[in-house]
Design a protein around this motif. Structure first.
Motif, short mmCIF file in Angstrom:
data_model
loop_
_atom_site.label_atom_id
_atom_site.label_comp_id
_atom_site.label_asym_id
_atom_site.label_seq_id
_atom_site.Cartn_x
_atom_site.Cartn_y
_atom_site.Cartn_z
N ASP A 1 7.53 0.36 5.97
CA ASP A 1 6.57 -0.20 5.02
C ASP A 1 6.73 0.52 3.69
N GLU A 2 7.30 -0.16 2.72
CA GLU A 2 7.56 0.38 1.39
C GLU A 2 8.20 1.76 1.44
N GLN B 1 3.35 3.14 5.22
CA GLN B 1 3.40 3.23 3.77
C GLN B 1 3.22 4.69 3.31
N SER C 1 1.28 -5.28 5.34
CA SER C 1 1.04 -4.10 6.18
C SER C 1 0.24 -4.48 7.41
MG LIG Z 1 0.85 -2.58 2.34
#
Ligand SMILES: [Mg+2]
Ligand SMILES: Nc1ncnc2c1ncn2[C@@H]1O[C@H](COP(=O)(O)OP(=O)(O)OP(=O)(O)O)[C@@H](O)[C@H]1O
Lengths: 524, 409
Positions: free
Chosen positions: A169-170, A89, A45
């Motif tokens: 991000d994810e 995220q 991240s």
């Molecule tokens: Mg992360």
């Protein structure tokens, strides 16, 4: 070889006391889907935040070349202007605003006199939603949509900004399988039809295998290797080896040392109504039990009411209590408040760590002691030295990656935050442990560690309940699995009879007698 | 579960920071804390120059203590309210109301002075319970509840006093606010007793600091390098003893200083070492997480407001004693001073962060500035502008710092 749309050279980024990135190299080809893999806290991240100007130019070392030009972004606005859009995220939509308002937030379509032309905005929103395969009314508040759809709206928002490099991000961490599939296919479509390059961070290796053209592996803030995914050698095991630096034989530790004993905890005929719509039944007459030394799973689709069931049992923290009883070791107990639950040895680790699990602005130490503080107290005084010792012990035992337990919980990577939440509940010495999505957003290595912890709890004679949307996880860790559909328990399968198909069938079972009054309760 | 601590030998290099690291820590991680001290010292030096030394005469230091004690008492309660994620706008009115009840009992009805003191504190507690009820159990935001309280208790003050001021209090009452402990041990031109009390306090402080350090080391916690630790202790001791010298050469040890010191110690312990204190930080930091960790949020909120009421009652006594009576307009804008002190002292606007000692320093900064500007003879309007600016800059510094910490290299 195709040209590189992005090159990041020897990126180094340090926080006080932490070297998050050290000489990281990343090369992304134009028009590919590039996955980034690595353990929790590896720096994924952070790398993306460096790239997108969240950490402005000058706060890191190294060089970024985007579309052939050196990039020096001082803010997200600047990177977006250049065509780099990051979807973080945590979703960043405003729940009370409409779909269209969210899509154009910060990027409003202005008409005459600088006023927003809502007709134009709504029309464009429909068009953008169409591109991501959504068919919603642009004036619906975003909060009313499920997480899967919200994620797609984030992408629609990115598309509205003329994106050429999309960073996710994810993105699928909170999505169920079909929503995830949809999103992955969308990424492929954007690549093939619009030539959009994507960078995706994910801990779900099967997804990476499915969608990625190239995978870069980061470990401890350093680039380990970049794999060409068209090479048949580049399978999940190969990625894991790069991530953890060794072979990981099994994804799940063997269920050794478990002795399933007497019934320890039972919930009977539990019914709960929606907090704001009193006649909507969210949990309908649900019963489940768990024995000492047993790990029981609760499987259900998104919106089936898994979290609602757990939270309503845990101190009535969700909904309006309807009816039902809770038993421990055969004796009825009350669970009217969280304090009462803790007293009765019940623990519940929440699904959403940031919102419900942690005090992000306080340090790790205080977060770990938060629920078991009574153990550190005598005559009303907290033994702060002991508290520190406890925190340090858990840091070691749970392998929480941080230089000090005096760091703020908010500075930890997602997986390490989860370990703090687990530590907090383990410290309460509960013997009934309910874990809601315990491995969401957690890397394979740490997942294994968490499964080991679950095993350990069970082998100590505790009762563990796991709520998870990943069926393989339930199959790999549980002794028995209950299925929940539309707020009702539709069945239970011992582990040797359970398989994804059988579970799926129970998880989608509609109610037969009455019409579906409790249609999928999508959160609050 | 059973875990084993990694045993390091106590006092090893790993737990004691190097001098360089300690200094660096003071300027990076502890910048906000050290920053406020530095700011305070700078302001004191600045006004010492501007007032050509008058600021730091025994007479004036005594004055500052007498004059601002009640704001500091309020700031203690306010910072706890703010850490809990609330605000209290009513404290000025509560100070006035509790003082008014006290004055009516003692001055009008001739009751003994201590009845008046207890009554004022009792009124404060009742008001705190009332507001706590609305905030905690009905769920009205504290901003609204105390805005209503600000109006209601101001009105109640006027009613109680029937629109006129009452004075004077009996000497015993007034002594709480303007009395001194001195002469107990005599002394040639200065008060030995004051010096002795301060010396004992300093010795106790040094003793606890050493004990804490030893405990920290044995628990393997980072501690500052020894030389710096000593330097810090010596500096604190020197400043405190010098302060006592000033007081001893003036009128001795003010009673309010004793009260204030006790309150600061008690509340520092309450916020850092009790479950209640911990819970206040928890609900201010993340309400849902606190609820789900078993914090009885309603009772904590009730306690926060109740405590604020109690301290407003105490402040009411101190203010009444100092002004030697009760006025319908007493305590006007006290809430703003207390709020400003908390924020200057590092409390976060969003709750969850703050310290009692920070609020006290914040309050002293306000006090020093106000007093200094009065000495120079600046106009009230100018004083307000400066104080407002300082508040704004202090919080801006905080915000800037937070952003920098996130993006620091
Ligand atoms: Mg992360
Ligand atoms: N603002 C910050 N201050 C201090 N340390 C930080 C900060 N942000 C991140 N870190 C640290 O930097 C390291 C990398 O964090 P990062 O969030 O990039 O990990 P990640 O690879 O994304 O992990 P995850 O898979 O768990 O999300 C971690 O050790 C983390 O604790």
């Amino acid at each position: 070889m195709a040209e590189n749309i992005l090159e990041m050279h020897s990126i180094t980024k340090t926080f006080p006391g932490v070297k998050a990135l050290e000489d990281v190299e990343l090369r992304v080809e134009k028009g590919e889907i590039h996955a980034i893999c690595g353990e929790n806290g590896a720096g994924k991240s952070t790398l993306m935040k460096v790239l997108s100007g969240v950490y402005p130019y000058g706060t890191y070392d190294g060089k970024i070349v985007f579309q052939g030009k050196e990039a020096r972004y001082h803010s997200i606005k600047e990177s977006e202007h250049a065509g780099v859009v990051i979807i973080h995220q945590e979703l960043a939509l405003v729940p009370h605003l409409t779909v269209a308002e969210n899509i154009f937030l910060g990027n409003e379509r202005k008409g005459r006199f600088g006023l927003i032309d809502w007709n134009e905005a709504n029309t464009q929103a429909i068009e953008l939603m169409h591109q991501v395969g959504l068919d919603e009314n642009p004036t619906t508040p975003v909060g009313q949509l499920g997480v899967g759809k919200q994620q797609l709206i984030e992408i629609a928002k990115a598309l509205s900004k003329d994106v050429s490099l999309l960073i996710l991000d994810e993105p699928t961490a909170a999505l169920n399988d079909s929503d995830s599939q949809h999103l992955l296919d969308l990424m492929k479509r954007l690549r093939d039809e619009q030539g959009i390059t994507s960078i995706m961070i994910s801990h779900k290796l099967n997804e990476i295998e499915y969608v990625a053209d190239t995978t870069t592996i980061i470990r401890d803030g350093q680039t380990i290797e970049t794999l060409d995914m068209s090479d048949p050698e580049s399978n999940q095991d190969r990625i894991i080896r790069g991530m953890v630096g060794r072979e990981l034989e099994n994804r799940y530790p063997p269920k050794t040392g478990r002795h399933v004993g007497e019934e320890l905890f039972r919930v009977e005929n539990w019914s709960v109504n929606h907090p704001t719509q009193p006649d909507r039944i969210v949990i309908d007459n649900a019963s489940f039990d768990v024995k000492a030394g047993e790990v029981v799973g609760i499987a259900g689709l998104m919106g089936a009411g898994r979290t609602e069931l757990a939270m309503s049992v845990f101190g009535r923290t969700y909904g309006r209590h309807g009816s039902g009883k809770v038993y421990k070791r055969g004796k009825e107990i009350h669970t009217r408040s969280v304090a009462e639950c803790i007293q009765n040895g019940i623990a519940y680790a929440t699904e959403d760590r940031k919102r419900y699990g942690l005090n992000l602005i306080d340090d790790i130490r205080h977060n770990i002691s938060a629920a078991g503080i009574h153990k550190l107290t005598s005559n009303g005084w907290i033994n702060t030295n002991e508290e520190l010792k406890v925190a340090q012990e858990y840091r070691v035992a749970m392998n929480i990656k941080t230089p000090s337990v005096l760091q703020k919980a908010g500075n930890l990577s997602g997986g390490n935050q989860q370990k703090v939440v687990l530590s907090k509940w383990m410290y309460t010495d509960a013997d009934v442990v309910i874990l809601d999505e315990p491995t969401r957003g957690i890397d394979v290595g740490a997942k294994y560690e968490i499964y080991t912890i679950i095993n350990k709890l069970a082998s100590e004679g505790k009762a563990v309940v796991i709520i998870s949307s990943e069926l393989p996880e339930l199959l790999g860790t549980c002794d028995r699995i209950f299925t929940l559909a539309f707020g009702r328990i539709t069945g239970q399968l011992p582990i040797d009879e359970a398989n994804p198909e059988a579970l799926m069938k129970l998880m989608t079972q509609e109610r037969t007698a009455k019409p579906a009054a409790a249609s999928a309760g999508e959160g609050k | 579960m059973s875990t084993t601590a990694t045993a390091k030998k106590p006092g090893s290099d790993e737990s004691t920071e190097s001098i360089g690291a300690s200094i660096r820590a003071a300027f990076t991680t502890n910048l906000r804390q050290s920053g406020i001290f530095i700011a305070f010292i700078a302001i004191v030096i600045l006004f010492t120059f501007l007032t050509e030394g008058t600021l730091l005469t025994g007479q004036n230091v005594t004055n500052i203590i007498l004059q601002y004690s009640y704001i500091l008492v309020l700031a203690i309660g306010m910072v706890i309210v703010i850490i809990g994620g609330h605000i209290d706008l009513s404290v000025g009115s509560v100070v006035a109301f509790s003082g008014a009840v006290s004055a009516v009992l003692v001055i009008k009805n001739g009751m003994p002075w201590w009845v008046g003191v207890l009554a004022a504190i009792g009124v404060g507690i009742l008001v705190g319970a009332w507001q706590g009820f609305w905030v905690a159990f009905v769920g009205i935001p504290a901003f609204i509840t105390t805005l209503a309280g600000m109006l209601m208790f101001r009105g109640a003050t006027y009613l109680t006093l029937e629109n006129i001021s009452l004075s004077p209090f009996p000497a015993e009452y007034a002594r709480i606010g303007v009395g001194f402990q001195n002469g107990l041990l005599g002394g040639p031109g200065y008060d030995v007793f004051t010096l002795v009390v301060f010396a004992i306090a300093v010795a106790a402080y040094i003793f606890t600091q050493f004990r804490q350090r030893a405990a920290a080391v044995s628990y393997n916690q980072h501690v500052a390098a020894m030389p710096l630790f000593i330097v810090k202790l010596v500096a604190v001791a020197a400043v405190v003893m010098w302060l006592s010298w000033l007081l001893a050469n003036n009128r001795g040890l003010p009673n309010v200083l004793i009260i204030l010191t006790i309150l600061v110690i008690v509340y520092t312990l309450v916020t850092t070492r009790t479950v209640f204190g911990r819970n206040v930080y928890a609900i201010g930091g993340n309400l849902t997480a606190a609820t789900l960790s078993g914090v009885k949020v309603k009772w904590v909120n009730f306690g926060i407001m109740l405590n604020m009421g109690f301290l407003a009652g105490v402040a009411g006594v101190l203010f009444g004693a100092r002004s030697n009576g009760a006025q319908p307009g007493a305590g006007n804008m006290f809430e703003l001073d207390a709020i400003a002190a908390s924020f200057i002292g590092g409390a976060a606007v969003t709750g969850g962060v703050g310290k009692v000692t920070g609020a006290i320093i914040g309050g002293l900064i306000m006090a020093t500035m106000t007093n200094g500007m009065q000495l120079i003879g600046w106009d009230q309007s100018l004083q307000n502008i400066v104080k407002g600016l300082v508040l704004l800059l202090a919080v801006a510094f905080d915000v800037y710092n937070k952003r920098r910490a996130g993006a620091s290299r």
